[in-house]
Design a protein around this motif. Structure first.
Motif, PDB file in Angstrom:
ATOM      1  N   HIS A  17       0.816  -1.222   0.000  1.00  0.00           N
ATOM      2  CA  HIS A  17       0.000   0.000   0.000  1.00  0.00           C
ATOM      3  C   HIS A  17       0.854   1.278   0.000  1.00  0.00           C
ATOM      4  O   HIS A  17       0.310   2.381   0.052  1.00  0.00           O
ATOM      5  CB  HIS A  17      -0.946  -0.003   1.209  1.00  0.00           C
ATOM      6  CG  HIS A  17      -2.066  -0.986   1.062  1.00  0.00           C
ATOM      7  ND1 HIS A  17      -1.945  -2.317   1.407  1.00  0.00           N
ATOM      8  CD2 HIS A  17      -3.322  -0.843   0.573  1.00  0.00           C
ATOM      9  CE1 HIS A  17      -3.082  -2.941   1.147  1.00  0.00           C
ATOM     10  NE2 HIS A  17      -3.929  -2.072   0.635  1.00  0.00           N
ATOM     11  N   GLN A  18       2.183   1.120  -0.083  1.00  0.00           N
ATOM     12  CA  GLN A  18       3.076   2.276  -0.186  1.00  0.00           C
ATOM     13  C   GLN A  18       3.317   2.520  -1.671  1.00  0.00           C
ATOM     14  O   GLN A  18       3.915   1.681  -2.352  1.00  0.00           O
ATOM     15  CB  GLN A  18       4.400   1.978   0.541  1.00  0.00           C
ATOM     16  CG  GLN A  18       5.119   3.221   1.073  1.00  0.00           C
ATOM     17  CD  GLN A  18       5.973   3.913   0.026  1.00  0.00           C
ATOM     18  OE1 GLN A  18       5.496   4.210  -1.058  1.00  0.00           O
ATOM     19  NE2 GLN A  18       7.220   4.193   0.351  1.00  0.00           N
ATOM     20  N   PRO A  19       2.864   3.656  -2.229  1.00  0.00           N
ATOM     21  CA  PRO A  19       2.939   3.869  -3.675  1.00  0.00           C
ATOM     22  C   PRO A  19       4.311   3.645  -4.298  1.00  0.00           C
ATOM     23  O   PRO A  19       4.400   3.102  -5.409  1.00  0.00           O
ATOM     24  CB  PRO A  19       2.487   5.332  -3.829  1.00  0.00           C
ATOM     25  CG  PRO A  19       1.536   5.525  -2.696  1.00  0.00           C
ATOM     26  CD  PRO A  19       2.124   4.743  -1.551  1.00  0.00           C
ATOM     27  N   GLU A  67     -16.537  -1.744   1.073  1.00  0.00           N
ATOM     28  CA  GLU A  67     -16.008  -1.358  -0.234  1.00  0.00           C
ATOM     29  C   GLU A  67     -14.491  -1.507  -0.273  1.00  0.00           C
ATOM     30  O   GLU A  67     -13.920  -1.944  -1.284  1.00  0.00           O
ATOM     31  CB  GLU A  67     -16.393   0.096  -0.550  1.00  0.00           C
ATOM     32  CG  GLU A  67     -15.953   0.564  -1.929  1.00  0.00           C
ATOM     33  CD  GLU A  67     -16.414   1.968  -2.251  1.00  0.00           C
ATOM     34  OE1 GLU A  67     -16.012   2.484  -3.310  1.00  0.00           O
ATOM     35  OE2 GLU A  67     -17.184   2.549  -1.463  1.00  0.00           O
ATOM     36  N   ILE A  68     -13.817  -1.166   0.828  1.00  0.00           N
ATOM     37  CA  ILE A  68     -12.358  -1.248   0.886  1.00  0.00           C
ATOM     38  C   ILE A  68     -11.870  -2.687   0.789  1.00  0.00           C
ATOM     39  O   ILE A  68     -10.870  -2.978   0.126  1.00  0.00           O
ATOM     40  CB  ILE A  68     -11.834  -0.586   2.184  1.00  0.00           C
ATOM     41  CG1 ILE A  68     -11.986   0.941   2.096  1.00  0.00           C
ATOM     42  CG2 ILE A  68     -10.370  -0.949   2.437  1.00  0.00           C
ATOM     43  CD1 ILE A  68     -11.682   1.666   3.389  1.00  0.00           C
ATOM     44  N   ILE A  69     -12.562  -3.601   1.453  1.00  0.00           N
ATOM     45  CA  ILE A  69     -12.087  -4.991   1.474  1.00  0.00           C
ATOM     46  C   ILE A  69     -12.679  -5.841   0.362  1.00  0.00           C
ATOM     47  O   ILE A  69     -12.332  -7.019   0.216  1.00  0.00           O
ATOM     48  CB  ILE A  69     -12.365  -5.664   2.833  1.00  0.00           C
ATOM     49  CG1 ILE A  69     -13.877  -5.822   3.075  1.00  0.00           C
ATOM     50  CG2 ILE A  69     -11.701  -4.897   3.973  1.00  0.00           C
ATOM     51  CD1 ILE A  69     -14.214  -6.611   4.334  1.00  0.00           C
ATOM     52  N   GLU A 119      -3.344   8.785   4.480  1.00  0.00           N
ATOM     53  CA  GLU A 119      -4.356   8.309   5.439  1.00  0.00           C
ATOM     54  C   GLU A 119      -5.167   7.161   4.848  1.00  0.00           C
ATOM     55  O   GLU A 119      -5.435   6.153   5.528  1.00  0.00           O
ATOM     56  CB  GLU A 119      -5.276   9.466   5.833  1.00  0.00           C
ATOM     57  CG  GLU A 119      -4.578  10.580   6.586  1.00  0.00           C
ATOM     58  CD  GLU A 119      -5.444  11.808   6.796  1.00  0.00           C
ATOM     59  OE1 GLU A 119      -5.035  12.699   7.563  1.00  0.00           O
ATOM     60  OE2 GLU A 119      -6.538  11.882   6.176  1.00  0.00           O
ATOM     61  N   GLU A 120      -5.559   7.315   3.591  1.00  0.00           N
ATOM     62  CA  GLU A 120      -6.376   6.288   2.952  1.00  0.00           C
ATOM     63  C   GLU A 120      -5.597   4.984   2.782  1.00  0.00           C
ATOM     64  O   GLU A 120      -6.139   3.897   3.004  1.00  0.00           O
ATOM     65  CB  GLU A 120      -6.855   6.780   1.585  1.00  0.00           C
ATOM     66  CG  GLU A 120      -7.812   5.820   0.896  1.00  0.00           C
ATOM     67  CD  GLU A 120      -8.403   6.402  -0.366  1.00  0.00           C
ATOM     68  OE1 GLU A 120      -9.606   6.198  -0.599  1.00  0.00           O
ATOM     69  OE2 GLU A 120      -7.667   7.065  -1.125  1.00  0.00           O
ATOM     70  N   GLY A 176      -4.705  -0.601   4.089  1.00  0.00           N
ATOM     71  CA  GLY A 176      -3.805  -1.679   4.478  1.00  0.00           C
ATOM     72  C   GLY A 176      -4.261  -2.374   5.741  1.00  0.00           C
ATOM     73  O   GLY A 176      -4.241  -3.613   5.825  1.00  0.00           O
ATOM     74  N   GLY A 177      -4.674  -1.612   6.747  1.00  0.00           N
ATOM     75  CA  GLY A 177      -5.101  -2.195   8.006  1.00  0.00           C
ATOM     76  C   GLY A 177      -6.361  -3.020   7.879  1.00  0.00           C
ATOM     77  O   GLY A 177      -6.447  -4.148   8.391  1.00  0.00           O
TER      78      GLY A 177
END
Length: 273
Positions: A136-138, A197-199, A241-242, A247-248
């Motif tokens: 998740h780190q660009p 939606e995120i997962i 933040e997003e 990631g979490g």
């Protein structure tokens, strides 16, 4: 003056010759603490048992150090997926030692395999909690030609830095002077609908491609030798933040799917193994 130039040159060489691996420690701790707060009781107890009673946050940064040791040096390329400007996420050349997408799948498979020993599962869990943060780190989807931004030099408040290090630590620390628990308290506020939606369609391919698209925008809006300051922080803080939150929540969904047979989540990694 000559000595100052030599010192500056040495600093730049050091900054550009080291392949940085991940979010800074604060970022990984935040991702794991968000995940820990979303684990089911069964998943949390199983994870802690595999980790000798310690939490996943305790091992959030373990792999960054371990990858530099002879025993785990095979995992050095697992922290990222290099994608050059003339490539796409789908056709990018994969390192022969693997990348973060394949590594997440492999460690999830070990954790989900009933034939894996507790020792194998413990190691896989230590790696997985870190790798989900990495993807998740660009800049972990950055160019092969510049080592994921490590050779992409800019000025951050007039100080020479590489783009990777700015995204690792400088941006998060400039955005908020919070502890990882404060990060969780402030950004882990998604509604149930937003979490779903995120997962949704939880796969490392989806996460990696999503991050690759962010990386492309970072490169396009951050030319080499750019002078970055407050406006850059304001622009990218919401993305930081997003990505921490994504990631979490995704790490929690993955671990819940593996460890809790009664969990009805969206993760499909283990279904494809």
């Amino acid at each position: 003056m000559k000595s100052k130039k030599i010192l500056l040159s040495a600093t730049l060489i050091a900054a550009t010759s080291i392949q940085c691996f991940s979010w800074g420690q604060k970022g990984h701790d935040t991702v794991c603490f968000i995940a820990e707060n979303h684990l089911t009781p069964v998943a949390k107890a199983t994870a802690e048992k595999l980790l000798g009673g310690k939490s996943i946050v305790y091992y959030a940064n373990w792999l960054d150090n371990a990858s530099h040791t002879p025993e785990y040096s095979y995992s050095k390329t697992w922290h990222y997926k290099n994608i050059d400007a003339n490539e796409t996420f789908e056709n990018a050349q994969m390192h022969e030692s693997g990348d973060v997408v394949r590594a997440i799948r492999e460690q999830a498979y070990i954790l989900n395999n009933p034939d894996s020993s507790d020792e194998q599962k413990s190691l896989a869990l230590k790696m997985l909690v870190h790798l989900v943060g990495d993807i998740h780190q660009p800049m972990h989807m950055g160019h092969r030609s510049d080592l994921g931004g490590n050779r992409w030099m800019v000025k951050y408040f007039n100080s020479p830095k590489n783009l990777h290090s700015i995204w690792d630590s400088s941006l998060p620390e400039s955005a908020h002077k919070w502890s990882y628990t404060e990060w969780q308290q402030q950004i882990d506020r998604a509604t149930p609908e937003e979490e779903a939606e995120i997962i949704a369609d939880g796969s490392p391919e989806k996460w990696g491609k999503e991050c690759y698209q962010i990386a492309a925008e970072v490169y396009n809006t951050t030319p080499e030798d750019s002078k970055l300051s407050y406006d850059y922080i304001a622009k990218w803080t919401p993305v930081i933040e997003e990505q921490f939150l994504r990631g979490g929540l995704r790490l929690a969904d993955l671990l819940n799917s593996i460890f809790d047979p009664h969990y009805a989540g969206a993760n499909n990694i283990i279904k494809k193994n």
